[in-house]
Design a protein around this motif. Sequence first.
Motif, PDB file in Angstrom:
ATOM      1  N   ASP A  10     -53.438  47.114 -97.488  1.00  0.00           N
ATOM      2  CA  ASP A  10     -52.710  47.260 -98.927  1.00  0.00           C
ATOM      3  C   ASP A  10     -53.637  47.137-100.110  1.00  0.00           C
ATOM      4  O   ASP A  10     -53.139  46.927-101.237  1.00  0.00           O
ATOM      5  N   ARG A  11     -54.947  47.386 -99.850  1.00  0.00           N
ATOM      6  CA  ARG A  11     -55.929  47.583-101.148  1.00  0.00           C
ATOM      7  C   ARG A  11     -56.446  48.857-101.400  1.00  0.00           C
ATOM      8  O   ARG A  11     -56.593  49.050-102.837  1.00  0.00           O
ATOM      9  N   ASP A  12     -56.421  49.871-100.499  1.00  0.00           N
ATOM     10  CA  ASP A  12     -56.989  51.189-100.847  1.00  0.00           C
ATOM     11  C   ASP A  12     -55.629  51.724-101.735  1.00  0.00           C
ATOM     12  O   ASP A  12     -54.826  51.525-101.744  1.00  0.00           O
ATOM     13  N   ARG A  13     -56.142  52.813-102.306  1.00  0.00           N
ATOM     14  CA  ARG A  13     -55.382  53.809-102.808  1.00  0.00           C
ATOM     15  C   ARG A  13     -54.690  54.686-101.922  1.00  0.00           C
ATOM     16  O   ARG A  13     -55.170  55.129-100.924  1.00  0.00           O
ATOM     17  N   GLY A  14     -53.417  55.178-102.415  1.00  0.00           N
ATOM     18  CA  GLY A  14     -52.673  56.066-101.684  1.00  0.00           C
ATOM     19  C   GLY A  14     -52.022  55.348-100.406  1.00  0.00           C
ATOM     20  O   GLY A  14     -51.412  56.123 -99.563  1.00  0.00           O
ATOM     21  N   VAL A  15     -51.623  54.137-100.999  1.00  0.00           N
ATOM     22  CA  VAL A  15     -50.532  53.227 -99.822  1.00  0.00           C
ATOM     23  C   VAL A  15     -49.244  53.545-100.065  1.00  0.00           C
ATOM     24  O   VAL A  15     -48.629  53.730-101.197  1.00  0.00           O
TER      25      VAL A  15
END
Length: 353
Positions: free
Chosen positions: A195-200
Amino acid sequence: MTVIRQHAEQQFAEELALLAAADDRPRPPGWKLSPQAVVTYLLGDGGKVSPKYVGPRRLMEVAVATLATDRALLLLGVPGTAKTWVSEHLAAAISGNSTLLVQGTAGTAEEAIRYGWNYARLLAEGPSEAALVPSPVMRAMQTGAVARFEELTRVPSDVQDTLITILSEKTLPVPELGSEVQAAKGFNIIATANDRDRGVNELSSALRRRFNTVVLPVPGSADEEVDIVARRVAQLGRSLELPEVPPAMEEIRRVVTVFRELRTGLTEDGRTKLKSPTGTLSTAEAISVVTNGWALAAHFGDGVLRPSDVAAGIVGAVVKDPATDPVIWREYLETVVRERDGWLPFYRAARDV
């Protein structure tokens, strides 16, 4: 042909065969090893079986026990916590095949999960078994194997929900043929997500209920993380056939220390608060920095891993946002690194990058 990277079941075939030969415990239907032997394969036995994961044993026991039931497994954690690594080795130990993989992206379509068509045959013959192209999930259902789904939360929500029928009913309808594929015993799915990266894209509650979630933590201590980095760097060095470089635990510990301090926003002694950069500074990135430093030392240096060999890699890992990260990095260099005993060569090398 010599490949760059073997699949887990190929690279560790001897260990898997050794465990299978000595494994006298009950095995779930379709499994190559018993749950106990799978955990031993992951964590090592202190002898001929090398550890693939360094962390709490109970987490691996829960993960393996989940796969022995009709529940799918979701490995959750921040980037670099070995989710992909663990899923590959679980599939290799359980099914003997870690290649039934769906790579989740924003462009992943339902066909990647269900099935597609050979359009030349479809146009020539119409819908038929011969024209159908099975997905990795369908092949896993047909053969009673474990399928892997990487980065599940990167996939659009409506495509994610394609898995609901597969996980709840253990069937995959093929309405074009008026048939369905029923999962053979041994079938299951291991998904990874963070849940840290973009586009989740959040999982729907209906889909989340069909997974048991195991959260993989970052290494609990610096010593544990140093051990992980040292092991993986050694494995990568052998697979890439890099020239031999003397062990450099001091530089590995330096990289790990920098990453942990900036990641947590606190110096190792707990006395100084720090600003954290935008990057994740994961264990996987530390492994990459040290491996790259090894290549620099071997090919362009004197064969000894030195601070100058890892400095550029560390700066590249830390400075992701050109607006804020350079300021954070310079402040860390001047207030922490510059004053630390024995770190002056690294300070100078990092400052000059």
